[in-house]
Design a protein around this motif. Structure first.
Motif, PDB file in Angstrom:
ATOM      1  N   LEU A  77       5.502   5.869   2.914  1.00  0.00           N
ATOM      2  CA  LEU A  77       4.205   5.296   2.843  1.00  0.00           C
ATOM      3  C   LEU A  77       4.319   3.810   2.948  1.00  0.00           C
ATOM      4  O   LEU A  77       3.689   3.103   3.602  1.00  0.00           O
ATOM      5  CB  LEU A  77       3.137   5.814   1.987  1.00  0.00           C
ATOM      6  CG  LEU A  77       2.580   7.315   2.242  1.00  0.00           C
ATOM      7  CD1 LEU A  77       1.897   7.693   0.960  1.00  0.00           C
ATOM      8  CD2 LEU A  77       2.121   7.426   3.388  1.00  0.00           C
ATOM      9  N   ARG A  78       5.154   3.429   1.833  1.00  0.00           N
ATOM     10  CA  ARG A  78       5.332   1.683   2.010  1.00  0.00           C
ATOM     11  C   ARG A  78       5.917   1.434   3.279  1.00  0.00           C
ATOM     12  O   ARG A  78       5.361   0.353   3.617  1.00  0.00           O
ATOM     13  CB  ARG A  78       6.200   1.518   0.759  1.00  0.00           C
ATOM     14  CG  ARG A  78       5.594   1.605  -0.788  1.00  0.00           C
ATOM     15  CD  ARG A  78       6.451   1.322  -1.694  1.00  0.00           C
ATOM     16  NE  ARG A  78       5.837   1.150  -2.989  1.00  0.00           N
ATOM     17  CZ  ARG A  78       6.381   1.413  -4.166  1.00  0.00           C
ATOM     18  NH1 ARG A  78       7.723   1.247  -4.403  1.00  0.00           N
ATOM     19  NH2 ARG A  78       5.667   1.281  -5.534  1.00  0.00           N
ATOM     20  N   GLY A  79       6.843   2.205   3.842  1.00  0.00           N
ATOM     21  CA  GLY A  79       7.494   1.574   4.901  1.00  0.00           C
ATOM     22  C   GLY A  79       6.427   1.579   6.229  1.00  0.00           C
ATOM     23  O   GLY A  79       6.472   0.723   6.975  1.00  0.00           O
ATOM     24  N   PHE A  80       5.610   2.894   5.986  1.00  0.00           N
ATOM     25  CA  PHE A  80       4.619   2.743   7.219  1.00  0.00           C
ATOM     26  C   PHE A  80       3.606   1.803   7.151  1.00  0.00           C
ATOM     27  O   PHE A  80       3.265   1.427   8.374  1.00  0.00           O
ATOM     28  CB  PHE A  80       4.134   4.393   7.161  1.00  0.00           C
ATOM     29  CG  PHE A  80       4.311   5.264   7.909  1.00  0.00           C
ATOM     30  CD1 PHE A  80       5.581   5.874   7.762  1.00  0.00           C
ATOM     31  CD2 PHE A  80       3.862   5.508   9.246  1.00  0.00           C
ATOM     32  CE1 PHE A  80       6.247   6.814   8.950  1.00  0.00           C
ATOM     33  CE2 PHE A  80       4.265   6.772   9.817  1.00  0.00           C
ATOM     34  CZ  PHE A  80       5.291   7.067   9.607  1.00  0.00           C
ATOM     35  N   ASN A  81       3.233   1.468   5.890  1.00  0.00           N
ATOM     36  CA  ASN A  81       2.096   0.400   5.918  1.00  0.00           C
ATOM     37  C   ASN A  81       2.709  -0.978   5.837  1.00  0.00           C
ATOM     38  O   ASN A  81       1.802  -2.109   5.546  1.00  0.00           O
ATOM     39  CB  ASN A  81       1.117   0.792   4.683  1.00  0.00           C
ATOM     40  CG  ASN A  81       0.506   2.373   5.148  1.00  0.00           C
ATOM     41  OD1 ASN A  81      -0.483   2.285   5.959  1.00  0.00           O
ATOM     42  ND2 ASN A  81       1.172   3.205   4.681  1.00  0.00           N
ATOM     43  N   ALA A  82       3.755  -1.379   5.717  1.00  0.00           N
ATOM     44  CA  ALA A  82       4.609  -2.595   5.596  1.00  0.00           C
ATOM     45  C   ALA A  82       3.913  -3.529   6.936  1.00  0.00           C
ATOM     46  O   ALA A  82       3.865  -2.774   7.936  1.00  0.00           O
ATOM     47  CB  ALA A  82       6.031  -2.732   5.526  1.00  0.00           C
ATOM     48  N   PRO A  83       3.922  -4.703   6.909  1.00  0.00           N
ATOM     49  CA  PRO A  83       3.644  -5.554   8.048  1.00  0.00           C
ATOM     50  C   PRO A  83       4.394  -5.193   9.436  1.00  0.00           C
ATOM     51  O   PRO A  83       5.990  -5.165   8.769  1.00  0.00           O
ATOM     52  CB  PRO A  83       3.721  -7.188   7.567  1.00  0.00           C
ATOM     53  CG  PRO A  83       3.573  -6.888   6.130  1.00  0.00           C
ATOM     54  CD  PRO A  83       4.180  -5.752   5.521  1.00  0.00           C
ATOM     55  N   GLY A  84       3.928  -4.728  10.388  1.00  0.00           N
ATOM     56  CA  GLY A  84       5.133  -4.190  11.414  1.00  0.00           C
ATOM     57  C   GLY A  84       5.342  -2.903  11.305  1.00  0.00           C
ATOM     58  O   GLY A  84       6.114  -2.589  12.346  1.00  0.00           O
ATOM     59  N   LEU A 185      -1.483   7.422  -4.050  1.00  0.00           N
ATOM     60  CA  LEU A 185      -1.828   6.350  -3.728  1.00  0.00           C
ATOM     61  C   LEU A 185      -1.656   5.064  -5.002  1.00  0.00           C
ATOM     62  O   LEU A 185      -1.300   3.781  -4.455  1.00  0.00           O
ATOM     63  CB  LEU A 185      -3.414   6.060  -3.360  1.00  0.00           C
ATOM     64  CG  LEU A 185      -3.909   6.932  -2.340  1.00  0.00           C
ATOM     65  CD1 LEU A 185      -5.462   6.848  -1.870  1.00  0.00           C
ATOM     66  CD2 LEU A 185      -3.047   6.315  -0.854  1.00  0.00           C
ATOM     67  N   ALA A 186      -1.706   5.352  -6.250  1.00  0.00           N
ATOM     68  CA  ALA A 186      -1.533   4.695  -7.129  1.00  0.00           C
ATOM     69  C   ALA A 186       0.137   4.338  -7.339  1.00  0.00           C
ATOM     70  O   ALA A 186       0.466   3.204  -7.629  1.00  0.00           O
ATOM     71  CB  ALA A 186      -1.954   4.931  -8.650  1.00  0.00           C
ATOM     72  N   GLU A 187       0.757   5.215  -7.100  1.00  0.00           N
ATOM     73  CA  GLU A 187       2.378   5.203  -7.064  1.00  0.00           C
ATOM     74  C   GLU A 187       2.804   4.180  -5.903  1.00  0.00           C
ATOM     75  O   GLU A 187       3.912   3.526  -6.043  1.00  0.00           O
ATOM     76  CB  GLU A 187       2.765   6.442  -6.738  1.00  0.00           C
ATOM     77  CG  GLU A 187       2.965   7.446  -7.958  1.00  0.00           C
ATOM     78  CD  GLU A 187       3.720   8.684  -7.859  1.00  0.00           C
ATOM     79  OE1 GLU A 187       4.981   8.570  -7.284  1.00  0.00           O
ATOM     80  OE2 GLU A 187       3.086   9.714  -8.054  1.00  0.00           O
ATOM     81  N   VAL A 188       2.104   4.174  -4.682  1.00  0.00           N
ATOM     82  CA  VAL A 188       2.402   3.370  -3.593  1.00  0.00           C
ATOM     83  C   VAL A 188       2.145   1.740  -4.102  1.00  0.00           C
ATOM     84  O   VAL A 188       2.944   1.100  -3.494  1.00  0.00           O
ATOM     85  CB  VAL A 188       1.576   3.708  -2.518  1.00  0.00           C
ATOM     86  CG1 VAL A 188       1.782   2.583  -1.157  1.00  0.00           C
ATOM     87  CG2 VAL A 188       2.026   5.359  -1.907  1.00  0.00           C
ATOM     88  N   ALA A 189       1.064   1.596  -4.506  1.00  0.00           N
ATOM     89  CA  ALA A 189       0.568   0.016  -4.916  1.00  0.00           C
ATOM     90  C   ALA A 189       1.702  -0.394  -6.001  1.00  0.00           C
ATOM     91  O   ALA A 189       2.723   0.289  -6.535  1.00  0.00           O
ATOM     92  CB  ALA A 189      -0.483   0.288  -5.864  1.00  0.00           C
ATOM     93  N   GLU A 190       1.938  -1.551  -5.824  1.00  0.00           N
ATOM     94  CA  GLU A 190       2.849  -2.447  -6.823  1.00  0.00           C
ATOM     95  C   GLU A 190       2.342  -2.323  -8.237  1.00  0.00           C
ATOM     96  O   GLU A 190       1.143  -2.394  -8.425  1.00  0.00           O
ATOM     97  CB  GLU A 190       2.852  -3.818  -6.304  1.00  0.00           C
ATOM     98  CG  GLU A 190       3.994  -4.681  -6.783  1.00  0.00           C
ATOM     99  CD  GLU A 190       4.203  -4.950  -8.467  1.00  0.00           C
ATOM    100  OE1 GLU A 190       5.272  -4.743  -9.186  1.00  0.00           O
ATOM    101  OE2 GLU A 190       3.129  -5.174  -8.849  1.00  0.00           O
ATOM    102  N   PRO A 191       3.358  -1.710  -8.936  1.00  0.00           N
ATOM    103  CA  PRO A 191       3.052  -1.181 -10.299  1.00  0.00           C
ATOM    104  C   PRO A 191       2.467  -1.978 -11.281  1.00  0.00           C
ATOM    105  O   PRO A 191       1.344  -2.069 -11.994  1.00  0.00           O
ATOM    106  CB  PRO A 191       4.187  -0.402 -10.909  1.00  0.00           C
ATOM    107  CG  PRO A 191       5.361  -0.845 -10.111  1.00  0.00           C
ATOM    108  CD  PRO A 191       4.681  -1.300  -8.745  1.00  0.00           C
ATOM    109  N   VAL A 192       2.890  -3.435 -11.094  1.00  0.00           N
ATOM    110  CA  VAL A 192       2.539  -4.360 -12.096  1.00  0.00           C
ATOM    111  C   VAL A 192       1.111  -4.946 -11.867  1.00  0.00           C
ATOM    112  O   VAL A 192       0.237  -5.032 -12.522  1.00  0.00           O
ATOM    113  CB  VAL A 192       3.655  -5.843 -12.372  1.00  0.00           C
ATOM    114  CG1 VAL A 192       2.842  -6.601 -13.310  1.00  0.00           C
ATOM    115  CG2 VAL A 192       5.032  -5.309 -12.844  1.00  0.00           C
TER     116      VAL A 192
END
Length: 211
Positions: A77-84, A185-192
């Motif tokens: 999901l992080r890869g899919f939603n990264a810019p580009g 969704l919480a895991e996808v977010a930057e944790p700090v």
């Protein structure tokens, strides 16, 4: 990943697809054509989009592979939603495909993806090991079923909420499915950043995490 947790996710997915099916069975033609908060998507298009999963998963065993770069649901999901990433680059194509499918299937066929094929897909998934690997389209990666199901469940929950909102219905979704989606969704977010914002220590939100 425990076997119990894996099967809990499948149970949650089954409940969500049953909600799609029961809701679709009672919609009027006007409701099928209602615009949603997803710009350019009506209710029928969302049914067609999420409805791609049940027929795909009916033959779950045939999807499995033993090779490929393994990734988790979060990494995909992080890869899919990264810019580009694919969520941006393929957005127009995905919308067009959903609209085309919605226009070629009648309403009963759209509902059958969840009611009939959905039940068959759930049965197939119950017979697959959590650790078996499957390719995730557009990512170049493979994921264990336990992780792939998390993404399918998240997509099914998020877009069900879109449909319920468009129709002015209460956001009645199986609690277990909502919890699992919220955890992902919480895991996808930057944790700090998420911890700082959630505890009121920062006004800078790491959300949204999906396009």
């Amino acid at each position: 990943m425990s076997s119990a947790c894996h099967h809990d996710r499948i149970d949650a997915l089954e409940a969500v697809w049953q909600r799609w099916a029961s809701l679709g069975a009672e919609l009027s033609e006007q409701e099928w054509s209602t615009a949603t908060r997803c710009t350019g998507w009506d209710v029928a298009a969302l049914y067609a989009h999420v409805g791609m999963f049940p027929p795909l998963l009916v033959d779950a065993a045939a999807m499995e592979t033993t090779t490929g770069q393994q990734a988790t649901a979060v990494e995909i999901l992080r890869g899919f939603n990264a810019p580009g990433g694919a969520a941006h680059a393929m957005a127009e194509q995905i919308a067009q495909e959903a609209a085309a499918t919605a226009s070629t299937l009648d309403r009963a066929e759209l509902v059958a993806h969840y009611a009939d094929l959905g039940a068959r897909a759930v049965t197939a998934l119950r017979h697959r090991p959590a650790t078996a690997l499957v390719p995730w389209p557009g990512s170049g990666a493979v994921a264990p079923w336990s992780e792939a199901i998390r993404i399918v469940l998240m997509e099914s929950v998020v877009h069900l909420l879109d449909v319920l909102d468009a129709l002015g219905r209460a956001p009645e979704v199986a609690p277990a499915a909502l919890r699992e989606t919220a955890h992902l969704l919480a895991e996808v977010a930057e944790p700090v950043a998420l911890n700082e914002a959630a505890t009121g220590r920062s006004s800078r939100s790491p959300l949204p995490v999906l396009r």
